[in-house]
Scaffold this motif. Structure first.
Motif, PDB file in Angstrom:
ATOM      1  N   LYS A  46       0.862  -1.182   0.000  1.00 28.17           N
ATOM      2  CA  LYS A  46       0.000   0.000   0.000  1.00 28.17           C
ATOM      3  C   LYS A  46       0.903   1.238   0.000  1.00 28.17           C
ATOM      4  CE  LYS A  46      -3.559   2.276   2.728  1.00 28.17           C
ATOM      5  NZ  LYS A  46      -4.255   2.278   4.019  1.00 28.17           N
ATOM      6  N   PRO A  47       0.857   2.035  -1.058  1.00 28.34           N
ATOM      7  CA  PRO A  47       1.735   3.208  -1.126  1.00 28.34           C
ATOM      8  C   PRO A  47       1.122   4.454  -0.486  1.00 28.34           C
ATOM      9  CG  PRO A  47       0.618   2.939  -3.185  1.00 28.34           C
ATOM     10  CD  PRO A  47       0.158   1.812  -2.310  1.00 28.34           C
ATOM     11  N   PHE A  48       1.980   5.423  -0.211  1.00 28.81           N
ATOM     12  CA  PHE A  48       1.509   6.743   0.196  1.00 28.81           C
ATOM     13  C   PHE A  48       2.355   7.793  -0.515  1.00 28.81           C
ATOM     14  CE2 PHE A  48       4.852   5.891   3.316  1.00 28.81           C
ATOM     15  CZ  PHE A  48       5.534   7.093   3.398  1.00 28.81           C
ATOM     16  N   VAL A  49       1.779   8.963  -0.673  1.00 34.21           N
ATOM     17  CA  VAL A  49       2.496  10.083  -1.271  1.00 34.21           C
ATOM     18  C   VAL A  49       2.120  11.337  -0.501  1.00 34.21           C
ATOM     19  CG1 VAL A  49       0.740  10.470  -3.046  1.00 34.21           C
ATOM     20  CG2 VAL A  49       3.058  11.274  -3.422  1.00 34.21           C
ATOM     21  N   LYS A  50       3.131  12.133  -0.096  1.00 29.52           N
ATOM     22  CA  LYS A  50       2.849  13.325   0.692  1.00 29.52           C
ATOM     23  C   LYS A  50       4.043  14.265   0.717  1.00 29.52           C
ATOM     24  CE  LYS A  50       2.643  13.051   5.123  1.00 29.52           C
ATOM     25  NZ  LYS A  50       2.332  12.773   6.503  1.00 29.52           N
ATOM     26  N   TYR A  51       3.780  15.495   1.132  1.00 29.08           N
ATOM     27  CA  TYR A  51       4.842  16.464   1.368  1.00 29.08           C
ATOM     28  C   TYR A  51       5.290  16.336   2.816  1.00 29.08           C
ATOM     29  CZ  TYR A  51       3.905  18.897  -2.997  1.00 29.08           C
ATOM     30  OH  TYR A  51       3.774  19.209  -4.315  1.00 29.08           O
ATOM     31  N   VAL A  52       6.602  16.349   3.030  1.00 27.48           N
ATOM     32  CA  VAL A  52       7.140  16.188   4.370  1.00 27.48           C
ATOM     33  C   VAL A  52       8.213  17.246   4.606  1.00 27.48           C
ATOM     34  CG1 VAL A  52       8.290  14.593   5.961  1.00 27.48           C
ATOM     35  CG2 VAL A  52       6.803  13.701   4.207  1.00 27.48           C
ATOM     36  N   ASN A  53       8.213  17.832   5.798  1.00 31.28           N
ATOM     37  CA  ASN A  53       9.264  18.752   6.196  1.00 31.28           C
ATOM     38  C   ASN A  53      10.596  18.003   6.185  1.00 31.28           C
ATOM     39  OD1 ASN A  53      10.979  20.533   7.554  1.00 31.28           O
ATOM     40  ND2 ASN A  53       9.351  21.251   8.905  1.00 31.28           N
ATOM     41  N   VAL A  54      11.640  18.653   5.709  1.00 33.85           N
ATOM     42  CA  VAL A  54      12.937  17.992   5.590  1.00 33.85           C
ATOM     43  C   VAL A  54      13.477  17.570   6.951  1.00 33.85           C
ATOM     44  CG1 VAL A  54      15.327  18.339   4.844  1.00 33.85           C
ATOM     45  CG2 VAL A  54      13.468  19.174   3.462  1.00 33.85           C
ATOM     46  N   ARG A  55      13.118  18.281   7.982  1.00 33.75           N
ATOM     47  CA  ARG A  55      13.567  17.911   9.331  1.00 33.75           C
ATOM     48  C   ARG A  55      12.896  16.625   9.832  1.00 33.75           C
ATOM     49  NH1 ARG A  55      15.114  22.824  12.897  1.00 33.75           N
ATOM     50  NH2 ARG A  55      15.940  24.234  11.334  1.00 33.75           N
ATOM     51  N   HIS A  56      11.842  16.199   9.164  1.00 32.27           N
ATOM     52  CA  HIS A  56      11.124  14.990   9.573  1.00 32.27           C
ATOM     53  C   HIS A  56      11.469  13.779   8.721  1.00 32.27           C
ATOM     54  CE1 HIS A  56       7.910  17.926  11.267  1.00 32.27           C
ATOM     55  NE2 HIS A  56       8.966  17.834  12.046  1.00 32.27           N
ATOM     56  N   VAL A  57      12.558  13.862   7.955  1.00 36.33           N
ATOM     57  CA  VAL A  57      13.022  12.702   7.192  1.00 36.33           C
ATOM     58  C   VAL A  57      14.467  12.398   7.576  1.00 36.33           C
ATOM     59  CG1 VAL A  57      11.476  13.041   5.239  1.00 36.33           C
ATOM     60  CG2 VAL A  57      13.748  14.035   5.178  1.00 36.33           C
ATOM     61  N   PHE A  58      14.799  11.126   7.542  1.00 33.51           N
ATOM     62  CA  PHE A  58      16.144  10.662   7.847  1.00 33.51           C
ATOM     63  C   PHE A  58      16.725  10.044   6.578  1.00 33.51           C
ATOM     64  CE2 PHE A  58      19.060   7.343   9.370  1.00 33.51           C
ATOM     65  CZ  PHE A  58      19.868   8.085  10.207  1.00 33.51           C
ATOM     66  N   PRO A  59      17.648  10.730   5.908  1.00 30.83           N
ATOM     67  CA  PRO A  59      18.182  10.184   4.664  1.00 30.83           C
ATOM     68  C   PRO A  59      19.067   8.973   4.928  1.00 30.83           C
ATOM     69  CG  PRO A  59      19.202  12.294   5.183  1.00 30.83           C
ATOM     70  CD  PRO A  59      18.171  12.046   6.218  1.00 30.83           C
ATOM     71  N   THR A  60      18.931   7.962   4.107  1.00 35.29           N
ATOM     72  CA  THR A  60      19.781   6.778   4.213  1.00 35.29           C
ATOM     73  C   THR A  60      20.864   6.866   3.147  1.00 35.29           C
ATOM     74  OG1 THR A  60      18.418   5.503   2.695  1.00 35.29           O
ATOM     75  CG2 THR A  60      17.841   5.389   5.027  1.00 35.29           C
ATOM     76  N   ARG A  61      21.732   5.886   3.101  1.00 35.36           N
ATOM     77  CA  ARG A  61      22.811   5.899   2.105  1.00 35.36           C
ATOM     78  C   ARG A  61      22.366   5.318   0.773  1.00 35.36           C
ATOM     79  NH1 ARG A  61      26.623   1.137   4.625  1.00 35.36           N
ATOM     80  NH2 ARG A  61      25.071  -0.513   4.473  1.00 35.36           N
ATOM     81  N   TYR A  62      21.124   4.886   0.666  1.00 36.50           N
ATOM     82  CA  TYR A  62      20.658   4.170  -0.519  1.00 36.50           C
ATOM     83  C   TYR A  62      19.960   5.072  -1.526  1.00 36.50           C
ATOM     84  CZ  TYR A  62      21.621   0.078   2.310  1.00 36.50           C
ATOM     85  OH  TYR A  62      22.248  -0.873   3.078  1.00 36.50           O
ATOM     86  N   GLN A  63      20.143   4.740  -2.803  1.00 35.97           N
ATOM     87  CA  GLN A  63      19.476   5.388  -3.927  1.00 35.97           C
ATOM     88  C   GLN A  63      18.617   4.348  -4.638  1.00 35.97           C
ATOM     89  OE1 GLN A  63      20.412   9.115  -3.742  1.00 35.97           O
ATOM     90  NE2 GLN A  63      20.178   8.688  -5.879  1.00 35.97           N
ATOM     91  N   VAL A  64      17.537   4.785  -5.246  1.00 35.04           N
ATOM     92  CA  VAL A  64      16.664   3.880  -6.001  1.00 35.04           C
ATOM     93  C   VAL A  64      16.479   4.457  -7.398  1.00 35.04           C
ATOM     94  CG1 VAL A  64      14.368   2.856  -6.093  1.00 35.04           C
ATOM     95  CG2 VAL A  64      15.475   3.155  -3.916  1.00 35.04           C
TER      96      VAL A  64
END
Length: 161
Positions: A86-104
């Protein structure tokens, strides 16, 4: 250590600002309904806009992942178990995301148009996202590089914490 002066609410140093959160990067959502879920950055808005006066990004992720698959299962059963995504799509504040080392290497910009994220069109966007995620999940071996293959493998795994 130099701090950015363009946004009074931001006290982030210049070198941390936004270089990490790029399109195609796998991130973990830290706040809100989808906290602890993985997502892929589609578009990054660094300085904000009229609606949201903070740096944010458009992400598409998996709210409910595929079910467990074992080696002994038939192709039909594997496909059936992958349809639970089940997918989701939304706008998120950058402070509320944790970037990982992975690219897709999923081309999600064409599937998600910003104008379509209102009302009934959002349901259609989610359906196309589900189709893209299922295809990518079933064909993980066909990645452009080994690094991207590792990223898609990580994206579809359940987060262990």
């Amino acid at each position: 250590l130099t701090f950015s002066q363009n946004n009074s609410s931001s006290i982030l140093p210049k070198y941390i600002k936004m270089a990490i959160v790029k399109s195609g990067k796998v991130v973990i959502i830290l706040a809100g309904r989808h906290a602890g879920k993985k997502a892929v950055v589609i578009k990054n808005i660094e300085d904000g806009n009229d609606d949201k006066r903070f740096s944010h990004c458009l992400v598409a992720g998996i709210a409910r992942g595929p079910r467990k698959v074992t080696r002994g299962m038939s192709k039909k059963k594997v496909e059936k178990r992958s349809r639970t995504m089940k997918p989701f799509v939304k706008y998120v504040n950058v402070r509320h995301v944790f970037p990982t080392r992975y690219q897709v290497d999923m081309d999600l910009k064409k599937a998600v148009d910003e104008a379509d994220l209102v009302g009934d069109k959002k349901v259609d966007v989610k359906k196309t996202l589900k189709k893209i995620f299922e295809d990518k999940y079933l064909n993980q071996k066909s990645a452009t590089s080994e690094k991207k293959a590792a990223g898609s493998n990580y994206f579809f795994q359940k987060l262990r914490f």
